[in-house]
Design an enzyme around this catalytic site. Structure first.
Site, PDB file in Angstrom:
ATOM      1  N   GLY A  89      27.381 -19.988 -23.891  1.00  0.00           N
ATOM      2  CA  GLY A  89      27.786 -19.348 -24.625  1.00  0.00           C
ATOM      3  C   GLY A  89      29.343 -19.818 -25.075  1.00  0.00           C
TER       4      GLY A  89
ATOM      5  N   GLU B  28      32.046 -14.322 -19.725  1.00  0.00           N
ATOM      6  CA  GLU B  28      30.552 -15.031 -20.052  1.00  0.00           C
ATOM      7  C   GLU B  28      29.871 -14.175 -18.484  1.00  0.00           C
ATOM      8  OE1 GLU B  28      28.363 -17.541 -22.260  1.00  0.00           O
ATOM      9  OE2 GLU B  28      27.612 -18.270 -20.305  1.00  0.00           O
TER      10      GLU B  28
ATOM     11  N   ILE C 200      32.510 -21.956 -16.821  1.00  0.00           N
ATOM     12  CA  ILE C 200      32.378 -21.895 -15.533  1.00  0.00           C
ATOM     13  C   ILE C 200      32.811 -23.375 -15.379  1.00  0.00           C
ATOM     14  CG2 ILE C 200      29.990 -22.248 -14.044  1.00  0.00           C
ATOM     15  CD1 ILE C 200      28.865 -20.802 -15.949  1.00  0.00           C
ATOM     16  N   GLY C 201      32.691 -23.485 -13.831  1.00  0.00           N
ATOM     17  CA  GLY C 201      33.352 -25.151 -13.033  1.00  0.00           C
ATOM     18  C   GLY C 201      35.313 -24.825 -12.156  1.00  0.00           C
ATOM     19  N   ALA C 202      35.380 -26.219 -12.032  1.00  0.00           N
ATOM     20  CA  ALA C 202      36.493 -26.091 -11.164  1.00  0.00           C
ATOM     21  C   ALA C 202      37.661 -26.496 -12.973  1.00  0.00           C
ATOM     22  CB  ALA C 202      36.951 -28.161 -11.291  1.00  0.00           C
ATOM     23  N   ILE C 203      37.977 -26.391 -13.670  1.00  0.00           N
ATOM     24  CA  ILE C 203      38.944 -26.635 -15.006  1.00  0.00           C
ATOM     25  C   ILE C 203      38.983 -24.580 -15.229  1.00  0.00           C
ATOM     26  CG2 ILE C 203      39.676 -26.612 -17.270  1.00  0.00           C
ATOM     27  CD1 ILE C 203      38.196 -29.963 -16.999  1.00  0.00           C
TER      28      ILE C 203
END
Ligand code: COA
Length: 441
Positions: free
Chosen positions: A334, A236, A214-217
């Site tokens: 996860g 996930e 999850i997120g910017a990367i």
């Protein structure tokens, strides 16, 4: 009895529904965008009627009210993950933290943690009386399966996702509501994330199946994959970024060796456009986390590439993703489920991607030794590649000396001299950067 009749019998107001919660109960709440906001708000408004209610709610993405200091006599969060909304309460001792792999949460509910009440957020019933768990299937279905009392917020704005269902007869109280779901906007992508994304993308081949954190990367990785072909998704979370690649024809799921032609996820988090896309869409299935995150299931996908992020990596390749020292910043989530699954997948690869520094460049994320008190999330034996904006360090099959050499080369230049001095101390030779570009092998 006709399901419509069963439905009518169960419909109550939110206030009436939460009156079924008793002091001392354990209440499990759907996570992320699936939070049943009407029910949680009613529970918090009713706080004076309860004492010591334990709330199990992984990843709240709004201020849900029960964590405010004045709520302490009434509610106590027991979290499996820390985030912006919960870190302070955990650090101040007003909330608890239970380490657990995401894939194993349903087993906890089955075997170790009695669920008194499940607060769930569902789609409208279909023609047969089945509601969908919508954007949060993950542990929510298991909580509903094992709870003494199931209270459902049933909402026409909740998409009907396929791959999961609950019949109205399995619900004790139904609260009708027509309210927007929580939306989570994509994180801004800067130059550092784009550089990391490009390095990660260099390790992804046509036909691979992806898991992205999850997120910017992860979002940056997706923007760098536009020229790939026939990618698959077993992840996930389903996000807006993944849908953009599906609509662009880059993700087809055609080469998947399990769940072919379908994107698989356990929860959905993003914008309304994403929620509309997953609604009744047979090209994706949202299934319980003990299926999606089960390493044995993940491993049935050949060429599974897991790309996750972390907080710190030491010179041996040990990965810390949940803590800064003893401070609980996030959790395992996860990550290890997918690392293990990718590790067993034929052709699979595990990638940890992170900016080289934190705290506005003042702290190196590549370190000689992990911080005292930090917990290792992913072991040095499990990681294949570490990526920063400065490149890729391949660890699989590499000696301690060679991994340290490669990791120092992708540390921020401001910190390389100190790390090189440590290399000299540890290995009795001067650090020199490894030669040759690194690519997927
Ligand atoms: N030392 C001190 N602070 C650090 C740090 C370090 N080495 N690394 C990160 N931080 C701080 C950042 O400064 C930031 O603090 P701020 O919010 O006060 O600015 C905070 O930690 C979050 O860092 P950021 O880089 O913005 O996080 P992110 O959104 O990219 O997420 C993880 C990174 C590691 C927290 C996240 O990927 C995670 O939770 N991973 C574990 C679970 C997982 O992998 N789930 C996916 C499996 S499907």
């Amino acid at each position: 009895m006709d399901w419509r009749e069963q439905c009518r019998e169960r419909v109550v107001t939110a206030e009436e529904a939460v009156a079924a919660i008793s002091s001392g109960d354990r209440v499990v709440v759907s996570l992320g965008s699936g939070e049943p906001t009407i029910l949680v708000d009613a529970m918090v408004a009713n706080a004076e009627k309860y004492r010591d209610v334990e709330i199990v709610h992984m990843v709240p993405v709004r201020d849900s009210g029960y964590l405010r200091p004045e709520m302490a006599p009434h509610f106590r969060l027991n979290s499996f993950f820390a985030g912006a909304a919960t870190r302070a309460a955990i650090a101040e001792g007003r909330a608890d933290f239970t380490p657990v792999f995401f894939s194993k949460v349903p087993r906890l509910f089955r075997e170790s943690m009695k669920v008194d009440v499940a607060l769930v957020h569902l789609s409208m019933p279909d023609a047969h009386g089945y509601c969908s768990f919508g954007v949060s299937v993950d542990y929510t279905k298991s909580a509903a399966d094992h709870a003494r009392i199931v209270i459902a917020q049933v909402n026409p704005q909740m998409p009907r996702t396929l791959g999961n269902a609950i019949h109205v007869s399995e619900i004790d109280y139904i609260v009708e509501s027509d309210v927007p779901l929580i939306e989570v906007l994509p994180a801004p992508i800067g130059a550092v994330e784009l550089a990391i994304g490009a390095h990660c993308a260099s390790l992804v081949r046509d036909g691979d199946t992806l898991q992205l954190g999850i997120g910017a990367i992860p979002d940056a990785v997706l923007t760098c994959l536009k020229d790939r072909k026939d990618l698959g998704v077993h992840s996930e979370m389903l996000s807006d970024g993944l849908v953009a690649l599906i609509e662009a024809g880059v993700i087809t799921n055609r080469c998947k060796t399990i769940n072919a032609k379908k994107s698989i996820g356990t929860f959905v988090m993003g914008t309304r456009a994403l929620y509309d896309w997953v609604d009744n869409n047979p090209s994706c299935e949202i299934k319980p986390v003990d299926y999606v995150n089960d390493p044995v299931v993940i491993a049935q996908n050949d060429n599974l590439v897991s790309i996750n992020s972390c907080i710190q990596v030491d010179l041996q390749g040990q990965v810390v993703s949940g803590t800064v020292g003893l401070y609980q910043l996030s959790g395992v989530g996860g990550q290890v489920d997918f690392v293990r699954g990718a590790g067993m997948s034929k052709g699979g690869r595990t990638i940890m991607a992170m900016p080289s520094t934190a705290k506005k460049g003042t702290v190196s994320k590549v370190v000689a030794l992990i911080d005292e008190g930090a917990s290792v999330t992913t072991s040095r034996e499990d990681v294949d590649y570490i990526v920063t904006e400065f490149g890729v360090a391949q660890l699989r099959g590499k000696t301690l000396r060679d991994r340290a050499r490669a990791l120092i080369a992708i540390a921020h230049p401001d910190f390389r001299a100190d790390l090189a001095a440590e290399f000299q101390r540890r290995f009795g030779e001067e650090w020199t950067a490894p030669t040759g570009a690194v690519s997927a092998d």
